[in-house]
Each structure stands twice: as structure tokens, then as C-alpha cells.
Design a protein around this motif. Sequence first.
Motif, mmCIF file in Angstrom:
data_model
loop_
_atom_site.group_PDB
_atom_site.id
_atom_site.type_symbol
_atom_site.label_atom_id
_atom_site.label_comp_id
_atom_site.label_asym_id
_atom_site.label_seq_id
_atom_site.Cartn_x
_atom_site.Cartn_y
_atom_site.Cartn_z
ATOM 1 N N ARG A 121 0.820 -1.203 0.000
ATOM 2 C CA ARG A 121 0.000 0.000 0.000
ATOM 3 C C ARG A 121 0.859 1.260 0.000
ATOM 4 N N LYS A 122 2.164 1.083 -0.052
ATOM 5 C CA LYS A 122 3.037 2.252 -0.083
ATOM 6 C C LYS A 122 2.956 2.938 -1.439
ATOM 7 N N ARG A 123 3.214 4.222 -1.445
ATOM 8 C CA ARG A 123 3.166 5.011 -2.670
ATOM 9 C C ARG A 123 4.566 5.528 -3.001
ATOM 10 N N ASP A 124 4.809 5.743 -4.276
ATOM 11 C CA ASP A 124 6.075 6.312 -4.695
ATOM 12 C C ASP A 124 6.142 7.777 -4.276
ATOM 13 N N VAL A 125 7.294 8.188 -3.803
ATOM 14 C CA VAL A 125 7.491 9.591 -3.440
ATOM 15 C C VAL A 125 8.783 10.093 -4.074
ATOM 16 N N GLN A 126 8.784 11.349 -4.428
ATOM 17 C CA GLN A 126 9.974 11.995 -4.970
ATOM 18 C C GLN A 126 10.467 13.007 -3.937
ATOM 19 N N VAL A 127 11.709 12.857 -3.522
ATOM 20 C CA VAL A 127 12.265 13.767 -2.526
ATOM 21 C C VAL A 127 13.610 14.289 -3.016
ATOM 22 N N ASP A 128 13.938 15.500 -2.622
ATOM 23 C CA ASP A 128 15.252 16.074 -2.923
ATOM 24 C C ASP A 128 16.238 15.645 -1.839
ATOM 25 N N CYS A 129 17.436 15.252 -2.273
ATOM 26 C CA CYS A 129 18.467 14.816 -1.347
ATOM 27 C C CYS A 129 19.727 15.647 -1.567
ATOM 28 N N GLY A 130 20.458 15.872 -0.501
ATOM 29 C CA GLY A 130 21.641 16.707 -0.590
ATOM 30 C C GLY A 130 22.807 16.001 -1.248
ATOM 31 N N ALA A 131 23.386 16.621 -2.274
ATOM 32 C CA ALA A 131 24.597 16.070 -2.890
ATOM 33 C C ALA A 131 25.772 16.272 -1.939
ATOM 34 N N MET A 132 26.719 15.351 -2.001
ATOM 35 C CA MET A 132 27.844 15.363 -1.080
ATOM 36 C C MET A 132 29.123 15.745 -1.808
ATOM 37 N N ASN A 133 29.724 16.854 -1.428
ATOM 38 C CA ASN A 133 31.007 17.251 -1.998
ATOM 39 C C ASN A 133 32.154 16.544 -1.288
ATOM 40 N N THR A 134 33.136 16.077 -2.048
ATOM 41 C CA THR A 134 34.352 15.494 -1.509
ATOM 42 C C THR A 134 35.550 16.217 -2.127
ATOM 43 N N TRP A 135 36.747 15.828 -1.757
ATOM 44 C CA TRP A 135 37.935 16.440 -2.333
ATOM 45 C C TRP A 135 38.000 16.226 -3.839
ATOM 46 N N ARG A 223 16.322 11.091 4.175
ATOM 47 C CA ARG A 223 16.847 11.410 2.847
ATOM 48 C C ARG A 223 18.364 11.311 2.735
ATOM 49 N N ASP A 224 19.061 11.844 3.729
ATOM 50 C CA ASP A 224 20.508 11.983 3.609
ATOM 51 C C ASP A 224 21.087 12.232 4.996
ATOM 52 N N ILE A 225 22.396 12.368 5.049
ATOM 53 C CA ILE A 225 23.062 12.580 6.338
ATOM 54 C C ILE A 225 22.572 13.855 7.022
ATOM 55 N N GLU A 227 19.584 15.050 7.102
ATOM 56 C CA GLU A 227 18.329 14.804 7.810
ATOM 57 C C GLU A 227 18.556 13.926 9.039
ATOM 58 N N VAL A 228 19.551 13.035 8.996
ATOM 59 C CA VAL A 228 19.921 12.296 10.204
ATOM 60 C C VAL A 228 20.277 13.282 11.317
ATOM 61 N N PHE A 229 21.123 14.273 10.973
ATOM 62 C CA PHE A 229 21.536 15.250 11.979
ATOM 63 C C PHE A 229 20.385 16.167 12.375
ATOM 64 N N GLY A 230 19.659 16.702 11.399
ATOM 65 C CA GLY A 230 18.562 17.604 11.720
ATOM 66 C C GLY A 230 17.489 16.926 12.543
ATOM 67 N N GLY A 231 17.135 15.693 12.145
ATOM 68 C CA GLY A 231 16.125 14.961 12.888
ATOM 69 C C GLY A 231 16.595 14.608 14.285
ATOM 70 N N GLY A 232 17.834 14.142 14.384
ATOM 71 C CA GLY A 232 18.354 13.755 15.684
ATOM 72 C C GLY A 232 18.485 14.926 16.646
ATOM 73 N N LEU A 233 18.923 16.074 16.140
ATOM 74 C CA LEU A 233 19.045 17.254 16.998
ATOM 75 C C LEU A 233 17.671 17.705 17.500
ATOM 76 N N HIS A 234 16.679 17.734 16.590
ATOM 77 C CA HIS A 234 15.319 18.115 16.991
ATOM 78 C C HIS A 234 14.780 17.151 18.039
ATOM 79 N N TYR A 269 17.183 6.798 13.110
ATOM 80 C CA TYR A 269 17.230 7.499 11.833
ATOM 81 C C TYR A 269 18.460 6.996 11.090
ATOM 82 N N TYR A 270 18.310 6.697 9.791
ATOM 83 C CA TYR A 270 19.509 6.311 9.042
ATOM 84 C C TYR A 270 19.393 6.719 7.574
#
Length: 271
Positions: A121-135, A223-225, A227-234, A269-270
Amino acid sequence: MSVLGIDQITYAADDLPTCRTFFQDWGLALQSESADELAFECLNGCRVLVASLSKPGLPPAMEEGPTLREVVWGVQSDADLDRYAAAIRNEPGFFDAPVDGARRIGCIDPNGLAVRLQVTRKRDVQVDCGAMNTWNAKPRVNQPAPIYERATPIEVGHVVFFTNDVATTSAFYRERFGFVGSDSYPNRGAFMRCADEGGHHDLFLLQLPSGKRGLNHVAFTVRDIHEVFGGGLHFSRKGWETQLGPGRHPVSSAYFWYFKNPAGGLIEYYA
């Protein structure tokens, strides 16, 4: 076809008012409530039920006190249900009946958990996720990383249980539902996913020397790391107690933050 993922879970708990606040702070949407049950939804329609320990008709418990009583896995079609019903027909507690207007099948797994299947019964969802910059790679240029004031979990991504027989329980999920192994701790832990390709694990079974059976944790995908931090801090600011994290698992590469859960075990959260 294979099992698609987790469609619904059911906790049994002894303090529904506290659980109501807890799961709303966690980021789930309260869909309905009664004197003996709360119903929540994740972003994609994955459901989380919290029932009173005294509610009639609950599946049996693996352990005393608040814990998970049932995991409902989604499949693609009625033909899948027919195929899996044939595979589990002789298992303890075989179940084949309509629930909430749709067919659901299931049984009790070797660990004592009620496992069910239904057409998803789950539905497809489209979410924006943060791109990760590296060296070496910088896909996010002249754009800020996302900031989350709180988490809105997409779905229940995986469940983890203590078992007194990891070999027998993991064989049950392989042989009855087509799960495959992704990683293992020899003779101690089995990471399993629903299909050959997919996330690292949908189910993890861990055998302790004590032989304990029960819930370790339920993990909610975000969504991404960020949201792990934002959710966990809240969630932490709301007063809920961290068990472990934030951190990163070397086996699955997942970023995590675990909290203690009044409905039983831990909650994660992961990403």
C-alpha cells in the motif's frame, strides 16, 4: 517477484499517550487514534501502529513488555500472495484473511514474531536529497547543503531482532520468502535483504550468548546525512534519550542516530 519491503509494523506498548508524543516528535503523521491503538504514517504510506498491551487479538509476544508484535511485508500482486501462501501454509499460526479490506497472509517465524504479507500500500514519493562534496568530486557548487529543522521519515527501512537461533531463523526467510544474505557475522548475525539487489539489509538477526529473543531496533529511512543530523538534533531537544550516535556503520556504510523507544527497543534514523 520478491518481497518489496516493509509495509507496516505493530508495536504493543503500555503508555499510549507517551508513544503518541514520541512518534509525532519523531516525524510521523498521526492518522487515527482510539482508546487502544494509534496509527501513524511515514511519508510513503508505510504504517506504524502502536496498540495497547491489553488490546484483544494482538499476535503473541517474543518477549515481556513493550515490543514489536508484527511486521507486514509488501509484495507486488495477488499472485505473489498465492505463491508465498503455498510456501508457509504448514508453518505455525498460518494466517490468510482480509485485514482492512485487503487480503493478508502470514505465520509465526521461528523466532516467535508474527510475519505477514500483503499487496503493498506504499506510494512512490519523490524527494530532494543533498549532494555530497568530496575532495575529488563536487556535484554541489554554489548551492547550500539542505538544512532540516526536523526529520520526516520516508519509510521503515529495516528491523533488527535478537534470536536464539540465527541459522534456523535466517533459513526461514531465505526459503519461505526469498530473502538473500548481504553480510554476516559467522554463527552470530545475518544481514538479509528482500532481493538480490537493493539496500544493504531489510532484516538483521543477531544471536547473543544469552539466547535472548526480542526486538533490538526499528530503523526509519531519511533522505541523507543532513536529515539524520537535523532529525536527531530536533528529537534530542524534545527530551528523548540518545542510545548511540550520531555515527556511521562500517558494514552497511549507513549514517545513524539511535534513541530509546517507549514502545520497545531502540529507534533509528539512518541514511
